[in-house]
Write an enzyme that holds these catalytic residues in place. Structure first.
Site, PDB file in Angstrom:
ATOM      1  N   LYS A 163     -18.963  29.617 -28.320  1.00 46.55           N
ATOM      2  CA  LYS A 163     -19.287  28.970 -27.042  1.00 46.55           C
ATOM      3  C   LYS A 163     -18.460  29.479 -25.864  1.00 46.55           C
ATOM      4  O   LYS A 163     -17.286  29.760 -25.989  1.00 46.55           O
ATOM      5  CB  LYS A 163     -19.084  27.453 -27.151  1.00 46.55           C
ATOM      6  CG  LYS A 163     -20.113  26.737 -27.984  1.00 46.55           C
ATOM      7  CD  LYS A 163     -21.521  26.810 -27.423  1.00 46.55           C
ATOM      8  CE  LYS A 163     -21.700  25.992 -26.164  1.00 46.55           C
ATOM      9  NZ  LYS A 163     -21.798  24.562 -26.408  1.00 46.55           N
ATOM     10  N   THR A 168     -40.312  26.663  -7.655  1.00 47.43           N
ATOM     11  CA  THR A 168     -40.567  25.301  -7.198  1.00 47.43           C
ATOM     12  C   THR A 168     -40.900  24.541  -8.475  1.00 47.43           C
ATOM     13  O   THR A 168     -41.488  25.119  -9.408  1.00 47.43           O
ATOM     14  CB  THR A 168     -41.739  25.187  -6.198  1.00 47.43           C
ATOM     15  OG1 THR A 168     -42.937  25.583  -6.868  1.00 47.43           O
ATOM     16  CG2 THR A 168     -41.528  26.062  -4.969  1.00 47.43           C
ATOM     17  N   HIS A 169     -40.499  23.295  -8.550  1.00 41.04           N
ATOM     18  CA  HIS A 169     -40.675  22.488  -9.783  1.00 41.04           C
ATOM     19  C   HIS A 169     -40.002  23.159 -10.986  1.00 41.04           C
ATOM     20  O   HIS A 169     -40.420  22.933 -12.129  1.00 41.04           O
ATOM     21  CB  HIS A 169     -42.153  22.244 -10.105  1.00 41.04           C
ATOM     22  CG  HIS A 169     -42.972  21.793  -8.940  1.00 41.04           C
ATOM     23  ND1 HIS A 169     -43.179  20.477  -8.621  1.00 41.04           N
ATOM     24  CD2 HIS A 169     -43.625  22.518  -7.973  1.00 41.04           C
ATOM     25  CE1 HIS A 169     -43.936  20.385  -7.532  1.00 41.04           C
ATOM     26  NE2 HIS A 169     -44.214  21.622  -7.115  1.00 41.04           N
ATOM     27  N   GLU A 207     -19.771  22.151 -14.207  1.00 39.38           N
ATOM     28  CA  GLU A 207     -20.113  20.802 -14.677  1.00 39.38           C
ATOM     29  C   GLU A 207     -19.195  19.746 -14.078  1.00 39.38           C
ATOM     30  O   GLU A 207     -19.635  18.656 -13.700  1.00 39.38           O
ATOM     31  CB  GLU A 207     -20.041  20.741 -16.202  1.00 39.38           C
ATOM     32  CG  GLU A 207     -21.166  21.507 -16.863  1.00 39.38           C
ATOM     33  CD  GLU A 207     -20.957  21.621 -18.362  1.00 39.38           C
ATOM     34  OE1 GLU A 207     -21.775  21.074 -19.107  1.00 39.38           O
ATOM     35  OE2 GLU A 207     -19.968  22.245 -18.786  1.00 39.38           O
ATOM     36  N   LYS A 223      -8.170   3.341   2.321  1.00 34.67           N
ATOM     37  CA  LYS A 223      -7.350   4.530   2.099  1.00 34.67           C
ATOM     38  C   LYS A 223      -7.572   5.201   0.750  1.00 34.67           C
ATOM     39  O   LYS A 223      -7.857   6.392   0.684  1.00 34.67           O
ATOM     40  CB  LYS A 223      -5.880   4.211   2.317  1.00 34.67           C
ATOM     41  CG  LYS A 223      -5.609   4.080   3.783  1.00 34.67           C
ATOM     42  CD  LYS A 223      -4.263   3.536   4.115  1.00 34.67           C
ATOM     43  CE  LYS A 223      -4.368   2.867   5.462  1.00 34.67           C
ATOM     44  NZ  LYS A 223      -5.195   1.641   5.449  1.00 34.67           N
ATOM     45  N   ASN A 238     -18.428  27.867 -22.054  1.00 38.22           N
ATOM     46  CA  ASN A 238     -19.047  26.775 -21.305  1.00 38.22           C
ATOM     47  C   ASN A 238     -18.725  26.817 -19.810  1.00 38.22           C
ATOM     48  O   ASN A 238     -17.615  27.169 -19.422  1.00 38.22           O
ATOM     49  CB  ASN A 238     -18.575  25.425 -21.864  1.00 38.22           C
ATOM     50  CG  ASN A 238     -19.031  25.220 -23.298  1.00 38.22           C
ATOM     51  OD1 ASN A 238     -20.101  25.685 -23.685  1.00 38.22           O
ATOM     52  ND2 ASN A 238     -18.210  24.545 -24.077  1.00 38.22           N
ATOM     53  N   SER A 242       0.829  -1.214   0.000  1.00 38.85           N
ATOM     54  CA  SER A 242       0.000   0.000   0.000  1.00 38.85           C
ATOM     55  C   SER A 242       0.862   1.261   0.000  1.00 38.85           C
ATOM     56  O   SER A 242       0.342   2.363   0.111  1.00 38.85           O
ATOM     57  CB  SER A 242      -0.915  -0.003   1.227  1.00 38.85           C
ATOM     58  OG  SER A 242      -0.165  -0.206   2.410  1.00 38.85           O
ATOM     59  N   SER A 271     -15.176  26.187 -26.947  1.00 37.25           N
ATOM     60  CA  SER A 271     -15.372  24.950 -27.695  1.00 37.25           C
ATOM     61  C   SER A 271     -14.336  24.896 -28.802  1.00 37.25           C
ATOM     62  O   SER A 271     -13.959  25.924 -29.364  1.00 37.25           O
ATOM     63  CB  SER A 271     -16.780  24.945 -28.287  1.00 37.25           C
ATOM     64  OG  SER A 271     -16.823  24.125 -29.440  1.00 37.25           O
ATOM     65  N   TYR A 314      -9.159  -7.019  12.734  1.00 39.16           N
ATOM     66  CA  TYR A 314      -8.559  -6.501  11.508  1.00 39.16           C
ATOM     67  C   TYR A 314      -8.609  -7.519  10.383  1.00 39.16           C
ATOM     68  O   TYR A 314      -8.417  -8.718  10.594  1.00 39.16           O
ATOM     69  CB  TYR A 314      -7.091  -6.088  11.757  1.00 39.16           C
ATOM     70  CG  TYR A 314      -6.440  -5.551  10.495  1.00 39.16           C
ATOM     71  CD1 TYR A 314      -6.603  -4.223  10.129  1.00 39.16           C
ATOM     72  CD2 TYR A 314      -5.713  -6.386   9.645  1.00 39.16           C
ATOM     73  CE1 TYR A 314      -6.042  -3.735   8.951  1.00 39.16           C
ATOM     74  CE2 TYR A 314      -5.151  -5.910   8.475  1.00 39.16           C
ATOM     75  CZ  TYR A 314      -5.324  -4.577   8.131  1.00 39.16           C
ATOM     76  OH  TYR A 314      -4.780  -4.106   6.966  1.00 39.16           O
ATOM     77  N   GLN A 356      -7.355  -2.256   4.283  1.00 40.29           N
ATOM     78  CA  GLN A 356      -6.359  -1.417   3.614  1.00 40.29           C
ATOM     79  C   GLN A 356      -7.006  -0.631   2.471  1.00 40.29           C
ATOM     80  O   GLN A 356      -6.522   0.422   2.078  1.00 40.29           O
ATOM     81  CB  GLN A 356      -5.229  -2.306   3.081  1.00 40.29           C
ATOM     82  CG  GLN A 356      -4.139  -1.567   2.352  1.00 40.29           C
ATOM     83  CD  GLN A 356      -2.913  -2.447   2.150  1.00 40.29           C
ATOM     84  OE1 GLN A 356      -2.187  -2.747   3.085  1.00 40.29           O
ATOM     85  NE2 GLN A 356      -2.708  -2.896   0.925  1.00 40.29           N
TER      86      GLN A 356
HETATM   87  N1  ARG Z   1      -1.185  -1.455   5.329  1.00 33.35           N
HETATM   88  C1  ARG Z   1      -2.117  -2.001   6.281  1.00 33.35           C
HETATM   89  C2  ARG Z   1      -3.448  -1.270   6.175  1.00 33.35           C
HETATM   90  O1  ARG Z   1      -3.487  -0.253   5.578  1.00 33.35           O
HETATM   91  C3  ARG Z   1      -1.571  -1.888   7.653  1.00 33.35           C
HETATM   92  C4  ARG Z   1      -2.043  -2.901   8.645  1.00 33.35           C
HETATM   93  C5  ARG Z   1      -1.620  -4.237   8.255  1.00 33.35           C
HETATM   94  N2  ARG Z   1      -1.689  -5.213   9.261  1.00 33.35           N
HETATM   95  C6  ARG Z   1      -1.530  -6.490   8.959  1.00 33.35           C
HETATM   96  N3  ARG Z   1      -1.494  -7.322   9.914  1.00 33.35           N
HETATM   97  N4  ARG Z   1      -1.436  -6.897   7.718  1.00 33.35           N
HETATM   98  O2  ARG Z   1      -4.460  -1.711   6.635  1.00 33.35           O
END
Ligand code: ARG
Length: 459
Positions: free
Chosen positions: A283, A155-156, A290, A325, A285, A23, A277, A317, A322
């Protein structure tokens, strides 16, 4: 590279698995939080006599140097060191050997990542909060300029009653005000310190969790180690808060797009905030609006991805987590990009007051006020409604508006109508008589703008 957890393995990880599992490409952005968290943990280990004080001091100092080197662009993270946590620990060990190996005492990456993400999101919430506030400030100053800018309210998407541009803008202010308080709430709930949860079942070391929490500016510590490592509610909550900010920006964008169309021509976007455009020379825009509307979809996507990722996970966990993120980082990046560009777009637009006023004049926006006039002269509201309905039908037939009818024509519909009706149903009267709290009257709007100006200045 040998893995920090390599002891029980007899084979190296397949490079494809390293790539898949790693990661570091996206969690490197949490380096500062990871280092601050580790420094607090090390200080606590030293203070508690779990590791020698001198070792703790060397770890803290070396982590500080690593942070500086990262910020100076001198550090290259490694895919096979998997994530930001193990990358930094690996660098630490490469610099101070055995002392560095003591850092992870009484800690798991599971509670470490739970800590880092909370600290990272807390930091981002503060940045977004400032952007939301800046947008509110722009709305307050635009609204102050347009207290008397009459426009049709809809409205509408059918013309309904006259309002002012200040009133319309301040409706969005309310939304962004709630968005701010939602972010505050989310920050409160996530600002609880999870270290000490260990992998899932806490730890046998006499950690001082409160000391760590205090050093890292948390408001308290988590109360269940299973939940401490597996809770990602705050990530979902933030994704929802960001989704709603985008909803508000998107609705506003839709109006900007409509208002800048030739048919409405209520506003002109600044050249710097519109695009042309490649084929049609005429144009101009509203691409910014948008794109804000379009990007709303990807933030909703993050919310839905996060909820779906979590829904089937057993405690505690799981590696699935992961995946939180990229989703939340993308939502944060998107909102952080949209807020300032949207703010500058509305700050630089030109308002065509004449077009707004003539828009308010058509479509019988004062019909309710004609009915209210009759009510004030004794007619029950339902009868007044029907009288005015007939007046509107007559006007449509004659291609005119109620204000333009002569006294004789008016009195055909009701003998209660007198000369003072013309003033009673003028757009200015219609707006300024709506002076209840919440209404568009100039005085009412001025009061609320002043109140919010003071509130934001104090915050
Ligand atoms: N990179 C992992 C995450 O974002 C960290 C935690 C990992 N823990 C493990 N036991 N594999 O979740």
């Amino acid at each position: 590279m040998a893995k920090l957890w390599g002891g029980r393995f007899s084979k190296a990880t397949d490079t494809q698995v390293d790539d898949f599992n790693s990661s570091i490409r996206f969690d490197a952005r949490m380096y500062a939080q990871d280092i601050e968290g580790s420094q607090a943990h090390a200080r606590m280990l030293g203070k508690q006599g779990i590791i020698p004080e001198a070792d703790a001091a060397l770890i803290v100092k070396t982590l500080g140097e690593i942070r500086q080197d990262i910020e100076d662009g001198k550090v290259e993270f490694l895919i096979d060191a998997e994530d930001i946590h193990m990358n930094i620990e690996t660098i630490l060990i490469s610099r101070i050997g055995n002392v560095g190996k003591r850092l992870h005492t009484g800690r798991s990456r599971n509670d470490q990542v739970a800590l880092d993400i909370r600290m990272y999101l807390r930091h981002e919430i503060d940045t977004i909060q400032a952007e939301v506030k800046a947008l509110r400030t722009t709305l307050l100053s635009l609204a102050s300029e347009h207290l008397a800018t009459i426009m049709p309210g809809y409205t509408h998407l059918q013309k309904a009653q006259p309002i002012t541009l200040a009133h319309h803008l301040m409706a969005y202010y309310e939304m962004f005000h709630r968005d701010g308080s939602r972010l505050d709430d989310c920050r409160k709930r996530l600002n609880i310190m999870p270290l000490g949860s260990g992998a899932l079942a806490g730890t046998t070391y006499p950690l001082d969790r409160d000391f760590v929490a205090e050093q890292l500016n948390f408001d308290g510590i988590t109360q269940n180690s299973l939940d401490g490592v597996s809770d990602r509610d705050f990530v979902c909550e933030l994704a929802f808060d960001l989704s709603l900010i985008m909803t508000h920006l998107s609705r506003f964008s839709e109006e900007i797009i409509l208002w800048s169309s030739h048919e409405f021509s209520f506003i002109d976007l600044d050249d710097a905030y519109s695009t042309g455009s490649s084929i049609m020379p005429q144009k101009k825009n509203p691409d910014v609006a948008e794109l804000v509307r379009g990007k709303t979809g990807r933030v909703y996507g993050s919310l839905s991805g996060l909820l779906t990722m979590l829904k089937g996970l057993p405690l505690a966990y799981n590696k699935d987590m992961q995946e939180d993120k990229e989703q939340i980082f993308d939502a944060i990046d998107t909102v952080k990009m949209c807020l300032p560009v949207f703010r500058n777009m509305i700050a630089t637009m030109t308002v065509r007051k004449d077009r707004m006023l003539s828009g308010a004049k058509g479509g019988f926006t004062n019909a309710t006020d004609v009915a209210d006039y009759l009510v004030k002269h004794g007619l029950p509201f339902r009868d007044a409604h029907s009288v005015v309905g007939r007046m509107v039908a007559y006007c449509i037939e004659k291609d005119t508006v109620i204000d333009a009818l002569s006294m004789e024509e008016m009195q055909e519909f009701s003998p209660l109508i007198q000369e003072d009706i013309y003033d009673a149903i003028s757009l200015t009267t219609c707006v300024n008589e709506r002076k209840l709290v919440g209404g568009p009257a100039m005085e009412t709007m001025q009061n609320i703008i002043k109140r919010y100006q003071n509130e934001d200045a104090e915050a």
